[in-house]
Write an enzyme that holds these catalytic residues in place. Structure first.
Site, PDB file in Angstrom:
ATOM      1  N   LYS A 177       7.463  36.404  15.219  1.00  0.00           N
ATOM      2  CA  LYS A 177       8.447  35.321  15.344  1.00  0.00           C
ATOM      3  C   LYS A 177       8.481  34.519  14.048  1.00  0.00           C
ATOM      4  O   LYS A 177       7.528  33.815  13.712  1.00  0.00           O
ATOM      5  CB  LYS A 177       8.096  34.381  16.495  1.00  0.00           C
ATOM      6  CG  LYS A 177       9.207  33.342  16.747  1.00  0.00           C
ATOM      7  CD  LYS A 177       8.756  32.172  17.591  1.00  0.00           C
ATOM      8  CE  LYS A 177       8.106  31.100  16.762  1.00  0.00           C
ATOM      9  NZ  LYS A 177       9.070  30.382  15.880  1.00  0.00           N
ATOM     10  N   GLY A 181       0.379  27.762   9.612  1.00  0.00           N
ATOM     11  CA  GLY A 181       1.149  26.549   9.841  1.00  0.00           C
ATOM     12  C   GLY A 181       0.245  25.348  10.008  1.00  0.00           C
ATOM     13  O   GLY A 181      -0.874  25.309   9.486  1.00  0.00           O
ATOM     14  N   SER A 182       0.710  24.382  10.756  1.00  0.00           N
ATOM     15  CA  SER A 182       0.001  23.112  10.864  1.00  0.00           C
ATOM     16  C   SER A 182      -1.228  23.229  11.757  1.00  0.00           C
ATOM     17  O   SER A 182      -1.292  24.075  12.661  1.00  0.00           O
ATOM     18  CB  SER A 182       0.929  22.032  11.421  1.00  0.00           C
ATOM     19  OG  SER A 182       1.173  22.259  12.804  1.00  0.00           O
ATOM     20  N   THR A 183      -2.200  22.345  11.523  1.00  0.00           N
ATOM     21  CA  THR A 183      -3.408  22.331  12.342  1.00  0.00           C
ATOM     22  C   THR A 183      -3.084  21.992  13.794  1.00  0.00           C
ATOM     23  O   THR A 183      -3.648  22.593  14.720  1.00  0.00           O
ATOM     24  CB  THR A 183      -4.414  21.315  11.765  1.00  0.00           C
ATOM     25  OG1 THR A 183      -4.779  21.729  10.443  1.00  0.00           O
ATOM     26  CG2 THR A 183      -5.666  21.235  12.621  1.00  0.00           C
ATOM     27  N   THR A 231      -0.355  22.649  15.539  1.00  0.00           N
ATOM     28  CA  THR A 231       0.204  23.820  16.212  1.00  0.00           C
ATOM     29  C   THR A 231      -0.867  24.875  16.417  1.00  0.00           C
ATOM     30  O   THR A 231      -0.906  25.561  17.453  1.00  0.00           O
ATOM     31  CB  THR A 231       1.378  24.389  15.416  1.00  0.00           C
ATOM     32  OG1 THR A 231       2.374  23.372  15.246  1.00  0.00           O
ATOM     33  CG2 THR A 231       2.004  25.570  16.129  1.00  0.00           C
ATOM     34  N   GLY A 232      -1.764  25.026  15.435  1.00  0.00           N
ATOM     35  CA  GLY A 232      -2.866  25.975  15.583  1.00  0.00           C
ATOM     36  C   GLY A 232      -3.745  25.652  16.779  1.00  0.00           C
ATOM     37  O   GLY A 232      -4.170  26.554  17.516  1.00  0.00           O
ATOM     38  N   GLU A 267      -4.434  30.235   9.776  1.00  0.00           N
ATOM     39  CA  GLU A 267      -4.486  29.616   8.437  1.00  0.00           C
ATOM     40  C   GLU A 267      -3.686  28.333   8.547  1.00  0.00           C
ATOM     41  O   GLU A 267      -2.460  28.352   8.648  1.00  0.00           O
ATOM     42  CB  GLU A 267      -3.911  30.572   7.388  1.00  0.00           C
ATOM     43  CG  GLU A 267      -4.252  30.170   5.952  1.00  0.00           C
ATOM     44  CD  GLU A 267      -3.145  29.383   5.290  1.00  0.00           C
ATOM     45  OE1 GLU A 267      -3.203  28.115   5.360  1.00  0.00           O
ATOM     46  OE2 GLU A 267      -2.252  29.994   4.713  1.00  0.00           O
ATOM     47  N   CYS A 290       0.437  25.874   1.026  1.00  0.00           N
ATOM     48  CA  CYS A 290      -0.719  25.381   1.766  1.00  0.00           C
ATOM     49  C   CYS A 290      -1.888  25.054   0.839  1.00  0.00           C
ATOM     50  O   CYS A 290      -2.581  24.055   1.032  1.00  0.00           O
ATOM     51  CB  CYS A 290      -1.162  26.413   2.803  1.00  0.00           C
ATOM     52  SG  CYS A 290       0.038  26.693   4.115  1.00  0.00           S
ATOM     53  N   GLU A 312      -1.603  15.470   4.187  1.00  0.00           N
ATOM     54  CA  GLU A 312      -1.046  16.582   3.409  1.00  0.00           C
ATOM     55  C   GLU A 312       0.455  16.355   3.235  1.00  0.00           C
ATOM     56  O   GLU A 312       1.225  16.427   4.194  1.00  0.00           O
ATOM     57  CB  GLU A 312      -1.289  17.913   4.115  1.00  0.00           C
ATOM     58  CG  GLU A 312      -0.710  19.101   3.358  1.00  0.00           C
ATOM     59  CD  GLU A 312      -0.817  20.413   4.111  1.00  0.00           C
ATOM     60  OE1 GLU A 312      -0.698  21.465   3.463  1.00  0.00           O
ATOM     61  OE2 GLU A 312      -1.021  20.378   5.340  1.00  0.00           O
TER      62      GLU A 312
END
Length: 471
Positions: A170, A221-223, A225-226, A243, A277, A374
């Protein structure tokens, strides 16, 4: 609007959808194309196709799998000009940079295709023969971001396929188009169902994370969302490679060669308009060099040409989307309100699009948003220090730990300090350089697992221990 239709890729076939997503040109802020909005039922179809294709693909000899991936690389290379033009339009980066991303993806495919899982043997002279094999996991779900949509898709997909897994990918809804085109190209060289591409937003991403038919997720992506993916994937103990966010610090020591390092600091900070990143996000400079380094960086930033991706003179493009643009502007205003001083940039120009100039910011310190958060954009805070131990402590402060660097004329001393950075990667007199054979991943809240090289390939496999009678 582009007239060419875009389709999902499910079971090797183009598939339309009743819903659609507007794809925005970040240079204008207006839609220029549509792509289909997949339904949960279509996600189920893609996973079912991947599951059906998995046994045959896993049983295909790895050399044959590698040959198929090399043919995909050749197709991408043949279509580089068209893919780069489309990538530039949807992502915003200059066409030359987009061509570099497509070329880099081809290079990455070829390097990765040469990897092979290793069979380990445990020495056991008096007992059974013990071998440790690595076998594919099953179906891999890949969720990719908008900053390097093609390159990161290749980072996810190629080792997964090489290891014998099938994939459902996706892309970001902000940059889905070039990835869909690559999915179409893949259908010409891969068995049906081995590589599927579905587009959508949060609903489809969450559906992938929760789906019982997906065995592993790889996400960049973002922490935040992770963490959500990790939570949703726990239902069937999905394997994860994450990552996540980085707020990389670079430390410039007092003996650094200013003439030598400033161009490299500039490139490592502002590449892709800061939307990397592992870019330098915080630059700690010894007080003896502080004013000189900051001024030199500001000169380079002021001379840089920021413009639309198809602009003949453009060196840097706009921010990719409105949300990121508004966030970067808010950080700039907060820095000014708290005493920060811009030596270059700092104000968005009037007009259409999500343009923000390359900006060098001084008179800032830890505790300000621009340092602690960030920014993922073209603002570089330059922070003064007098004691390297203090700079190291400040660099290590916070939840992120993706990368970090130390800059000095004494590489040995710099390496000793760099090894104390709490980061997955550390560089000396360099930053954010990566290669397909060197593992890359984050420490602390910047991720789980690694990508690239043998270690990255192993992430797409399951260990199976085989015990054989001796003799």
């Amino acid at each position: 609007m582009l007239d060419t239709p875009f389709n999902l890729v499910i079971n090797g076939q183009p598939v339309g959808s009743a819903g659609r997503i507007d794809v925005i040109d970040p240079a204008t802020g207006r839609p220029f194309a549509h792509c289909p909005l997949a339904t949960i039922e279509q996600l189920d179809d893609a996973v079912a196709a991947a599951r059906a294709a998995f046994p045959g693909w896993a049983a295909t000899p790895i050399d044959a799998r590698a040959d198929a991936l090399l043919r995909l690389g050749a197709l991408i290379e043949e279509n580089q000009a068209d893919l780069a033009a489309l990538l530039s339009r949807e992502q915003g980066k200059p066409v030359k940079s987009a061509q570099g991303e497509i070329g880099g993806a081809v290079y990455w495919i070829r390097a990765t295709a040469g990897l092979r899982p290793k069979v380990e043997r445990i020495e056991n002279p008096e007992g059974p023969v013990i071998e440790i094999h690595r076998k594919p996991l099953g179906v891999v779900g890949s969720i990719t971001p908008w900053n390097f949509p093609v390159m990161i898709a290749i980072w996810h997909v190629i080792p997964a396929l090489l290891a014998g897994n099938s994939v459902v990918l996706k892309p970001s809804p902000n940059t889905p188009l070039t990835t869909l085109r690559i999915g179409e190209l893949a259908s010409a060289v891969l068995p049906a169902g081995v590589f599927n591409v579905v587009t959508g937003d949060v609903e489809i991403g969450s559906g992938i994370a929760r789906h019982p038919g997906i065995d592993k997720i790889v996400f960049t992506g973002s922490t935040g969302t992770g963490r959500a993916i990790m939570r949703d994937g726990a239902a069937n103990l999905k394997r994860l490679t994450l990552e996540l966010g980085g707020n990389d610090a670079a430390i410039v020591l007092s003996d650094a060669d200013v003439d030598a390092i400033v161009p490299r600091l500039f490139s490592a900070s502002f590449g892709n308009s800061g939307q990397i990143c592992a870019a330098i996000k915080r630059l700690y400079v010894h007080e003896s060099l502080y004013d000189t380094v900051a001024a030199r960086l500001a000169e380079l930033a002021a001379a840089a040409v920021v413009g639309p991706g198809d602009g003949a003179d453009s060196q840097f493009g706009p921010l990719q989307n409105r949300r990121q643009y508004d966030y970067v502007r808010a950080l700039a205003e907060d820095a000014k309100a708290n005493g920060g001083r811009f030596l270059s940039g700092g104000e968005a120009p009037d007009g259409d699009g999500y343009f923000f100039p390359l900006s060098v910011l001084v008179d800032v310190s830890d505790g300000m948003r621009i340092v602690d958060e960030e920014q993922f954009g073209p603002i570089l805070p330059v922070i003064r220090f007098s004691d390297p131990e203090d700079a190291l402590a400040r660099a290590n402060r916070g939840e992120n730990g993706l990368g970090g660097s130390v800059w000095s004329s004494d590489p040995g001393a710099a390496a000793a300090l760099a090894m104390r950075l709490e980061s997955g990667s550390a560089w000396v007199n360099d930053h954010s350089t990566i290669s397909p054979l060197v593992p890359f991943g984050g420490a602390k809240q910047s991720g789980i697992g690694v990508e690239f090289g043998q270690h990255g390939l192993d992430e797409y496999t399951q260990i199976q221990t085989l015990r054989l009678p001796r003799g």
